[in-house]
Design a protein around this motif. Structure first.
Motif: not given
Length: 419
Positions: A82-98, A102-114
Motif C-alpha cells: 500500500e504505497p505511501h509517498a514517505g515509506t521509502d524515505t523512512v526505510l532509507l533512514k534505517f538503511l543508511k544508519s546501518k 538489510v538485516h541490521d536495518a530490519f532488526e533496528n526497525l523492529k526494535k524501534t517499533l517495540i
C-alpha cells in the motif's frame, strides 16, 4: 520565495534520496530487500517482537481474516503493498544508519517499533509532563535549507537540578520530555519527495553546571543512545552552544556524551562564537534575537520574508547605513544586528531641507554580551533619510545585517526603541 518548514532547497529531493553512481544499485537492492522482509513479517502478523527477540502475533483476528494490522512509524505506513509517498524515505533512514545492511536495518526497525510500544511514544504527545521543562525548549524557526530547527536551553536547569534531575525518578521524566519534544518536532517534518525530512538541533549550555555531574551525564548518554537507535537520520545537525573550553578539549578525546557517528554532525560553539556559528546555518531573519539574529516573538513589524542586507565592517572603521525617507507621512521601522557587536552605534534623522534640524534618535555603545538586535521605529514628518552609523573600534572585522520597512501610518511624535 522563502522556504517554509517541510520544504528544502536544491532539486526537490529529500535528504534520504538514493545515493548516486556506484552506491545507487546497492541502495536500491537493499531497499527492495528490506521492503520484502517487512511485507513478509507484516503478512505473517509477526512483525513486532519481544525485546528478547522472539516473535509474537499482533492480532489473531486479523490473521484469521487475512488482513494484517496496519503499522505506522512517524505517521508513515510501512505496508509496501500500500504505497505511501514517505515509506521509502523512512526505510532509507534505517538503511543508511546501518550502511545499507538489510538485516541490521530490519532488526533496528523492529526494535524501534517495540520500544515505541513499550515507551508509549505514539501517545506521549497527550501526556502532561513537567511544565518547567517547557521554558528550556522552543521550536519556531528553520535553518537555511528549510529544515525545522528546535532548541534546548539548559541554563534554567541550574537552579532546579537538585529538585528535578538528581533523584532517579526524575531521570525518566527528563527522557520522556525529550522524547515528547522530539515527537512534536517530527510532526513538522515532511517525508514525501521534496520535503524536509530531517531537522537541526541546537543545545545551549550557557550557565548550566548540571552537565558536570555524573548523574546528568548518565541520563544524557541514555538520551543520545535512544536518539541514535530509534530516530536514525532524523537529526541532520546538532549545534552545541556556549561550551566551555575545557569541555570542548575533553570531547575531542572522548565520547562521553555522544557517539562517534553523532560527533560527525556536531558543531561546537564557544561563548564568543555563538552568533557567528549559528549564522552559518540559520539566516539572520530566522535566528532569534537572543542569539544575535532578527527574529522576534509575535513580531508585528517584520517577518522572515523581509530579508536582511549584509554589510562588511572593517576593523577600526565606520559604516553608514542610509535609509531613504523621500516623503512625509510614513513610518519607517528598521532592524540592525552586528555579529559580535563591540561597536559604537548611532541613529539620527537627517532632513533634506538644509534649514531643518537633525534629530538624534539614539546613541550607545553595544558590548558583545548584549547579543540582541536593535529595533527602532520613527514617524517621518518631512523628507530626508535615517542615517545609522556603526563604528568598529576593535581589531576584528564585523558583519552587519539590517532591514527596513516603510508604511503609511498615523503620526507618532516620539521614536520607540526596543533594545
Amino acid at each position: 520565495m522563502p522556504l517554509r518548514a517541510g520544504e528544502v532547497n536544491g532539486e526537490g529531493k529529500n535528504e534520504e534520496t538514493l545515493p548516486d553512481h556506484d552506491d545507487e544499485k546497492q541502495a536500491k537492492t537493499a531497499l527492495i530487500e528490506l521492503k520484502r522482509r517487512i511485507e513478509d513479517a507484516i503478512q505473517g502478523n509477526c512483525f513486532l517482537g519481544k525485546p528478547d527477540g522472539s516473535n509474537v502475533c499482533q492480532d489473531e483476528t486479523s490473521k484469521a481474516i487475512g488482513k494484517p494490522k496496519e503499522i505506522k512509524l512517524w505517521g508513515v505506513p510501512l505496508m509496501p503493498n500500500e504505497p505511501h509517498a514517505g515509506t521509502d524515505t523512512v526505510l532509507l533512514k534505517f538503511l543508511k544508519s546501518k550502511n545499507y545492511n538489510v538485516h541490521d536495518a530490519f532488526e533496528n526497525l523492529k526494535k524501534t517499533l517495540i520500544w515505541r510500544k513499550e515507551f508509549k511514544a505514539d501517545e506521549i504527545l497527550e501526556e502532561r509532563l513537567d511544565p518547567e521543562f517547557e521554558k528550556e525548549s522552543y521550536f519556531n524557526t528553520i535553518d537555511k535549507e528549510g529544515r525545522p530547527l528546535f532548541a534546548n536551553v539548559y541554563g534554567d536547569l541550574k537552579s532546579e537540578q537538585n529538585k528535578r534531575l538528581n533523584p532517579e525518578e526524575h531521570y525518566e521524566k527528563f527522557l520522556r520530555w525529550r522524547v515528547q519534544y522530539m515527537e512534536k518536532c517530527i510532526k513538522e517534518l515532511n517525508f514525501e519527495l521534496g520535503g524536509a525530512d530531517s531537522m537541526t538541533q541546537v543545545i545551549d549550555w550557557e550557565d548550566f553546571h548540571g552537565l558536570h555531574t555524573r548523574e546528568f551525564r548518565s541520563v544524557y548518554r541514555k538520551w543520545w543512545t535512544l536518539l541514535e537507535e530509534h530516530y536514525p537520520e532524523i537529526i541532520r545537525r546538532t549545534i552545541i552552544l556556549n561550551i566551555p573550553l575545557w569541555y570542548h578539549v575533553s570531547l575531542s578525546f572522548s565520547s562521553r556524551l555522544i557517539t562517534h557517528k553523532m560527533n560527525a554532525n556536531t558543531i561546537f560553539a564557544r561563548p564568543g562564537k555563538v552568533t557567528e556559528t549559528l549564522l552559518k546555518f540559520v539566516s539572520p531573519e530566522n535566528l532569534p534575537v537572543e542569539y544575535g539574529g532578527l527574529k522576534r516573538v509575535d513580531d508585528d513589524e517584520f517577518s522572515p520574508e523581509d530579508k536582511a542586507t549584509e554589510v562588511n565592517l572593517k576593523a577600526h572603521a565606520t559604516e553608514e547605513i542610509k535609509i531613504p525617507a523621500p516623503k512625509a507621512g510614513v513610518k519607517i521601522a528598521w532592524d540592525v544586528t552586528v555579529v559580535g557587536w563591540e561597536v559604537r552605534y548611532k541613529e539620527e534623522f537627517v532632513p533634506d531641507d538644509e534649514g531643518s534640524y537633525r534629530v538624534s534618535l539614539q546613541e550607545k555603545e553595544k558590548k558583545g554580551e548584549d547579543k540582541r538586535s536593535v529595533r527602532n521605529v520613527y514617524y517621518i514628518n518631512e523628507a530626508g533619510k535615517i542615517v545609522i552609523s556603526v563604528h568598529n573600534y576593535t581589531n576584528k572585522c564585523r558583519k552587519v545585517f539590517y532591514r527596513y520597512k516603510t508604511k503609511p501610518t498615523a503620526p507618532v511624535y516620539r521614536s520607540m526603541s526596543q533594545k
